[in-house]
Design a protein around this motif. Sequence first.
Motif, PDB file in Angstrom:
ATOM      1  N   LEU A  60       5.668   6.547 -11.847  1.00  0.00           N
ATOM      2  CA  LEU A  60       4.236   6.756 -12.031  1.00  0.00           C
ATOM      3  C   LEU A  60       3.983   7.206 -13.462  1.00  0.00           C
ATOM      4  O   LEU A  60       4.873   7.720 -14.130  1.00  0.00           O
ATOM      5  N   GLY A  61       2.755   7.032 -13.913  1.00  0.00           N
ATOM      6  CA  GLY A  61       2.392   7.483 -15.243  1.00  0.00           C
ATOM      7  C   GLY A  61       1.316   6.600 -15.823  1.00  0.00           C
ATOM      8  O   GLY A  61       1.070   5.487 -15.353  1.00  0.00           O
ATOM      9  N   PRO A  62       0.663   7.061 -16.893  1.00  0.00           N
ATOM     10  CA  PRO A  62      -0.427   6.286 -17.509  1.00  0.00           C
ATOM     11  C   PRO A  62       0.111   5.042 -18.204  1.00  0.00           C
ATOM     12  O   PRO A  62       1.323   4.842 -18.343  1.00  0.00           O
ATOM     13  N   ASN A  63      -0.815   4.194 -18.652  1.00  0.00           N
ATOM     14  CA  ASN A  63      -0.425   3.001 -19.394  1.00  0.00           C
ATOM     15  C   ASN A  63       0.266   3.389 -20.699  1.00  0.00           C
ATOM     16  O   ASN A  63      -0.033   4.418 -21.298  1.00  0.00           O
ATOM     17  N   ASN A  64       1.202   2.518 -21.134  1.00  0.00           N
ATOM     18  CA  ASN A  64       1.923   2.701 -22.398  1.00  0.00           C
ATOM     19  C   ASN A  64       2.805   3.939 -22.418  1.00  0.00           C
ATOM     20  O   ASN A  64       3.163   4.429 -23.489  1.00  0.00           O
ATOM     21  N   VAL A  65       3.186   4.446 -21.262  1.00  0.00           N
ATOM     22  CA  VAL A  65       4.055   5.616 -21.236  1.00  0.00           C
ATOM     23  C   VAL A  65       5.529   5.215 -21.278  1.00  0.00           C
ATOM     24  O   VAL A  65       6.381   6.005 -21.696  1.00  0.00           O
ATOM     25  N   GLY A  66       5.845   4.002 -20.815  1.00  0.00           N
ATOM     26  CA  GLY A  66       7.235   3.558 -20.850  1.00  0.00           C
ATOM     27  C   GLY A  66       7.761   3.024 -19.533  1.00  0.00           C
ATOM     28  O   GLY A  66       8.966   2.781 -19.400  1.00  0.00           O
ATOM     29  N   PHE A 103       7.413  10.953 -12.299  1.00  0.00           N
ATOM     30  CA  PHE A 103       6.264  10.875 -13.212  1.00  0.00           C
ATOM     31  C   PHE A 103       6.775  10.874 -14.647  1.00  0.00           C
ATOM     32  O   PHE A 103       7.533  11.758 -15.057  1.00  0.00           O
ATOM     33  N   LEU A 104       6.368   9.853 -15.416  1.00  0.00           N
ATOM     34  CA  LEU A 104       6.821   9.703 -16.792  1.00  0.00           C
ATOM     35  C   LEU A 104       5.784  10.225 -17.769  1.00  0.00           C
ATOM     36  O   LEU A 104       4.584  10.044 -17.581  1.00  0.00           O
ATOM     37  N   ARG A 105       6.278  10.862 -18.826  1.00  0.00           N
ATOM     38  CA  ARG A 105       5.437  11.260 -19.962  1.00  0.00           C
ATOM     39  C   ARG A 105       6.138  10.813 -21.238  1.00  0.00           C
ATOM     40  O   ARG A 105       7.360  10.776 -21.306  1.00  0.00           O
ATOM     41  N   ASN A 106       5.335  10.503 -22.259  1.00  0.00           N
ATOM     42  CA  ASN A 106       5.899  10.060 -23.527  1.00  0.00           C
ATOM     43  C   ASN A 106       5.153  10.762 -24.647  1.00  0.00           C
ATOM     44  O   ASN A 106       3.953  10.557 -24.833  1.00  0.00           O
ATOM     45  N   SER A 107       5.866  11.590 -25.378  1.00  0.00           N
ATOM     46  CA  SER A 107       5.283  12.319 -26.497  1.00  0.00           C
ATOM     47  C   SER A 107       5.993  11.896 -27.776  1.00  0.00           C
ATOM     48  O   SER A 107       7.134  12.286 -28.023  1.00  0.00           O
ATOM     49  N   SER A 108       5.329  11.037 -28.550  1.00  0.00           N
ATOM     50  CA  SER A 108       5.872  10.550 -29.826  1.00  0.00           C
ATOM     51  C   SER A 108       7.263   9.948 -29.662  1.00  0.00           C
ATOM     52  O   SER A 108       8.148  10.148 -30.491  1.00  0.00           O
TER      53      SER A 108
END
Length: 390
Positions: free
Chosen positions: A23-29, A353-358
């Motif tokens: 799960l996660g927003p668009n463009n997160v990976g 849940f995926l997150r992508n920070s820089s």
Amino acid sequence: IQLADFRGVKTGLITLPEHGVLLGPNNVGKTAVTDALALLFGRERIVYQLSDWDFFGGRPKPTSRFTIIATVTNFSDDKPEEHPDWFAGQSAAQPVWWHDDKSTVTFEPDRPEEAHLAAQVALCARYDDENCEFEAKRYFYHGPGDPFSDDCDIVTQHRLQELGVFILPANRQWDRLLSFGSSSFIKALRQSNAMPGDAIEGLKEELSTPKSRVENSANLKPVLEAAEAELRRFMMLQEGERLVHRPTSLDTLGVLQSLLPHVKRPDATLLPLSRQGAGMVSLQSFLILLAIAETRKLEGKDFILVAEEPELHLHPSLHKRLANRIRAVSTQSLITTHSPLIAATYKPSEAVFLRNSSGQLTAQRLRNEPVKEIRFCARIRTEPHFRLPS
């Protein structure tokens, strides 16, 4: 699975559940993870063409590398000597140890207590600026290093087939899914020993000598005869040779790729399957993989399904059924989705849940342990929230 400098991921580490949903927003990976698995475990002949944008930042140099490393677990026992195909010989994995409680890998020579046998498979890619080419190498991972300058143990296709990882991408080619131009369909037929070799040879003969011959058309024949005459003047055609037109190149591959699926109606009319509703066409990919799954199950083999948004173009009433079917046929499965109905069929411990920070990709389970008991109380409001006018 560990990613380094791949797509929009500078670094990332994800522990996959037995059955899980990303799960996660668009463009997160999410797509980067599924594509990484496709690159690592897919057949080399059907891997898509690499480009600049597969490297973090999109501007690869000769020193640039992206690396994908997967840890393979769940061997039948934890003794490397019992699995010589994996851990012995010239091309073999180095035994490593997987710790379920910490979701970590250690590298001791002897098995630690409570750890399980594992192997690590990696893929590294680079850019050759002199030839403007991309090169990828799949190998057993033995630690940090450059596989293009160091000797490494190559992973054979037989090992990949044993793992049984199958990919259902979101960007499907709708008009080719049940045709022989689809690599997934060909793979399903080969897994089931169902390639129609004899029928194809017969069809090649029919196509080479058709009843209706275009070159004999009254309007076309004079044009072709004039072209033949010019070709003979330049010694491109010998006497007695003619130009004829056939539906394909008449080789096996050409005949196979010319065959497209149609729906035959009760009145014998034909309608190309690609002209059916989007939901039916979308479901074709999944049906092909189901055929592979059932065949592997009968043979006692694993089937690991990685599916990107499998609910595309399906009615919401089918989402839950689709998710349950994926779980039923798979040894392991991983899907990405934006459907709350599909996400709700997974336990909180199976939702990642995926997150992508820089470029720093992090993955967190909604809950680390399964839900054993949920306590709640209901409170009834005696006063209405609003009153109707009298």
